[in-house]
Design an enzyme around this catalytic site. Structure first.
Site, PDB file in Angstrom:
ATOM      1  N   ALA A  51      -6.923 -37.184 -34.375  1.00  0.00           N
ATOM      2  CA  ALA A  51      -6.659 -37.426 -32.958  1.00  0.00           C
ATOM      3  C   ALA A  51      -5.765 -36.325 -32.382  1.00  0.00           C
ATOM      4  O   ALA A  51      -5.993 -35.856 -31.274  1.00  0.00           O
ATOM      5  CB  ALA A  51      -6.017 -38.794 -32.769  1.00  0.00           C
ATOM      6  N   GLU A  52      -4.741 -35.919 -33.128  1.00  0.00           N
ATOM      7  CA  GLU A  52      -3.845 -34.870 -32.635  1.00  0.00           C
ATOM      8  C   GLU A  52      -3.401 -33.963 -33.773  1.00  0.00           C
ATOM      9  O   GLU A  52      -3.193 -34.411 -34.905  1.00  0.00           O
ATOM     10  CB  GLU A  52      -2.582 -35.461 -31.989  1.00  0.00           C
ATOM     11  N   THR A  53      -3.223 -32.705 -33.449  1.00  0.00           N
ATOM     12  CA  THR A  53      -2.509 -31.750 -34.285  1.00  0.00           C
ATOM     13  C   THR A  53      -1.334 -31.225 -33.475  1.00  0.00           C
ATOM     14  O   THR A  53      -1.504 -30.785 -32.339  1.00  0.00           O
ATOM     15  CB  THR A  53      -3.410 -30.580 -34.710  1.00  0.00           C
TER      16      THR A  53
END
Length: 262
Positions: free
Chosen positions: A45-47
């Site tokens: 979903a996020e880095t």
């Protein structure tokens, strides 16, 4: 060149639950297109990427498809990495986001507390377009800086909610959160953002900058507990501070590694 990478499950005390985020500590900013490619390759979903700057860290967040204005779980993951893997000695970390301003994370034993700006909501008409996003109709609709919030009656409504990702993806927003009063917590929620490359986000810290002000006023209390009812689930302790929101959770390291870049 090689690049260190960590993966942390955020808003949980055990692996395979909460919300996984990748974290890449940088010495200097890499080109934006390379940051986006790393996030796409990670397919989480996020880095989060951060760079040290004097007495703080500049931080940015990427989904597999876009850079976003704010991400709670990846900020918690970045703080976890600094505290537990990168030798940060203090108990409070100052982050700075070019898109969201000053953000801090403090630790107390195994808990990390994010201090984020509150996202004020405006009630909006409950249009047919908003109703078409799910298999049941909400009773109220609101819009914040980047997201819609739809309010339902019961926890069971949120558990059994079936999203229409096609309908959600054409909303003019980062995503849409669905929320209702909780049974074992003050409120529950789920978050959907197919237009940002995230069909359903497991635990969305940034969404609680909208959820907490709303439920604090509805329940007439400033200390709130929250449960995000995705398949992985996540538990959050929250505090409403008028123009700011504190969001507390735990983290668990899943992996460490190296990225090989040409």
């Amino acid at each position: 060149m090689t690049q260190r990478i960590y993966q942390v499950d955020a808003f949980t005390g055990k692996v395979f639950s909460g919300n996984p985020a990748a974290v890449c500590p940088l010495e200097y900013w890499l080109p934006d297109d390379l940051l986006q490619k790393i996030a796409m390759e990670n397919n989480l979903a996020e880095t989060a990427f951060y760079v040290p700057q004097a007495d703080q860290f500049e931080i940015r967040w990427f989904t597999p498809t876009v850079e976003v204005d704010l991400c709670g779980h990846a900020t918690l993951a970045a703080a976890f990495v600094l505290f537990h893997r990168e030798g940060y000695a203090g108990n409070s970390i100052r982050f700075y986001s070019p898109r969201s301003g000053a953000l801090t994370v403090t630790r107390e034993e195994t808990w990390l507390t994010l201090n984020f700006p509150a996202d004020p909501l405006q009630e909006v008409p409950l249009t047919e377009q908003l109703k078409s996003c799910f298999n049941k109709a909400p009773r109220r609709a609101f819009k914040g800086k980047t997201d819609y919030m739809l309010v339902f009656d019961t926890t069971d409504d949120i558990v059994t909610l079936q999203p229409d990702f096609g309908a959600i993806s054409i909303l003019d927003a980062r995503g849409v959160m669905a929320t209702a009063p909780g049974q074992t917590t003050d409120f529950v929620s789920r978050f959907f953002a197919p237009q940002s490359g995230i069909p359903e986000d497991p635990v969305t810290g940034s969404a609680h900058t909208s959820l907490v002000p709303y439920w604090a006023k509805q329940l007439n209390k400033t200390q709130l507990s929250a449960l995000q009812l995705s398949e992985r689930q996540g538990f959050l302790q929250c505090r409403y501070l008028n123009d700011r929101v504190e969001i507390s959770g735990q983290g668990k390291l899943y992996l460490t590694g190296e990225i090989y870049l040409d």
